[in-house]
Design an enzyme around this catalytic site. Structure first.
Site: not given
Length: 410
Positions: A194-196, A212, A228
């Site tokens: 989702p954070f490419s 992340e 984590k």
């Protein structure tokens, strides 16, 4: 669109791969060309960044490199950096594209011309594909050296130097020639996250498949979502996959790592938030990605009215999930035991919108490439606690690196 982007020596392509995540992120946000820009390395970055980001009503895209730590604390970086991204870089784009579901919005001097150029580029995809050479991927640290370093770090923890430390190792290839578009497409097909991001600064490239989020501002609300806790998946066996997911949720080691970084983030956000507003919205959330399950927590607060972007960066960067606790001491140990300057890795890429909101990821699960020096690099790491098993930490690093190796060799 990626084919069209290659004509620009500066661009940022941010893609959430249609993940339905909360809070909402742009499905696909693209910035191309630089109308105005700033690049900075070394000491004294805070005034320069503040001046550039304080100008209102414009899009800004760029990155924060891990080694900004040297100006935030009395620290240094002496390891080699074969990629060469600036410590930070931001640019005001000439063209901004926003894709949500089936709607494409183009902000440019000539939107119709941009749309036609993107459409025309589709026909040229096969003709423009770059060539790649065979890669010989090496590791800076052998398995035996890695296990020895983990035991030494655990002795630091035993002595009370720190509670948890994120330790990373580099995989690299020299004399490498790759086609960044093809490799990014490989990485996205293997590990859509989702954070490419696909990010270029002249001869320096970042191909990122990050799961992340570092930090997001939406009005006066600010939040961070550290990861984590990692477990492999068993995609061919649903029952086994569910057990791995449940075991991750219950694992005391992963919980202890996660809660330590949550406490660190709470402390960071409290520096720029109204008193009493920082809260943990979700603790030990388990989310599934193509290769792994991850434990993710969400911490948020309400910003003080006067808190600027630079003050927020100063309070929260580098992110605790990629350092450990206490932050300054573990960054000293990272410098002591790692072999590579992190650079943009474990930094952040993202954007600041014209209304002052922003969203930045954590640069992990990423390929770094310098097309001038023909050097390819990727790093993988894990959180080390006193109770960590060195062999298991090695296996976790190999698991994280496996998708990147596959993308490069496919």
């Amino acid at each position: 669109m990626l084919n069209w982007l290659q004509q620009f020596d500066t661009f940022s392509f941010l893609d959430n791969h249609q993940y339905q995540i909360e809070p909402h992120t742009q499905e696909c946000l693209v910035a191309a060309g630089a109308r105005d820009r700033i690049d900075h390395s070394g000491k004294g970055f805070l005034p320069a960044l503040h001046k550039f980001t304080s100008q209102p009503k414009r899009w800004l895209f760029g990155h924060l490199g891990y080694d900004l730590k040297n100006d935030l604390e009395d620290l240094s970086s002496s390891h080699p950096d074969h990629i060469g991204f600036a410590d930070f870089s931001f640019f005001e784009p000439m063209i901004v594209l926003r894709l949500n579901e089936t709607e494409l919005t183009i902000e440019a001097d000539d939107p119709a011309g941009v749309y036609q150029a993107i459409h025309d580029s589709i026909a040229d995809i096969s003709a423009s594909a770059g060539s790649s050479s065979a890669l010989f991927v090496q590791q800076k640290i052998s398995r035996e050296e890695y296990l020895d370093i983990i035991r030494k770090l655990q002795q630091h923890i035993l002595r009370g130097d720190c509670y948890e430390i994120n330790f990373c190792q580099e995989f690299f290839a020299e004399n490498a020639q790759i086609d960044p578009v093809r490799i990014y497409n490989n990485l996205s097909s293997i590990s859509p996250n989702p954070f490419s991001g696909f990010y270029r600064q002249k001869d320096k490239w970042l191909l990122c498949a990050s799961p992340e989020r570092f930090i997001k501002k939406d009005g006066q609300r600010i939040l961070s979502q550290p990861i984590k806790g990692t477990a492999r998946r068993a995609l061919s066996d649903q029952a086994a996959d569910d057990r791995l997911k449940e075991n991750l949720y219950l694992n005391p080691k992963d919980r202890s790592e996660n809660v330590m970084v949550v406490d660190l983030v709470r402390n960071d956000l409290a520096k720029v938030c109204e008193e009493g507003t920082v809260s943990v919205d979700e603790l030990y959330g388990i989310y599934s990605f193509p290769q792994v399950h991850q434990m993710i927590s969400t911490i948020s607060g309400l910003l003080k009215e006067e808190a600027s972007f630079v003050e927020i960066v100063k309070a929260t960067f580098p992110m605790g999930s990629m350092t450990g606790a206490p932050k300054k001491r573990v960054m000293q140990l990272i410098e002591q035991y790692e072999r590579t300057r992190r650079g943009i890795f474990s930094g952040a890429i993202g954007y600041i919108s014209p209304d002052g909101d922003f969203d930045f990821n954590v640069v992990i699960r990423s390929i770094l490439y310098n097309s001038a020096s023909k050097y390819v690099s990727f790093l993988a790491g894990s959180a080390i606690t006193f109770y960590a098993d060195a062999e298991e930490e090695w296996e976790e690093c190999m698991l994280k690196a496996s998708a990147i190796r596959l993308a490069l060799e496919k």
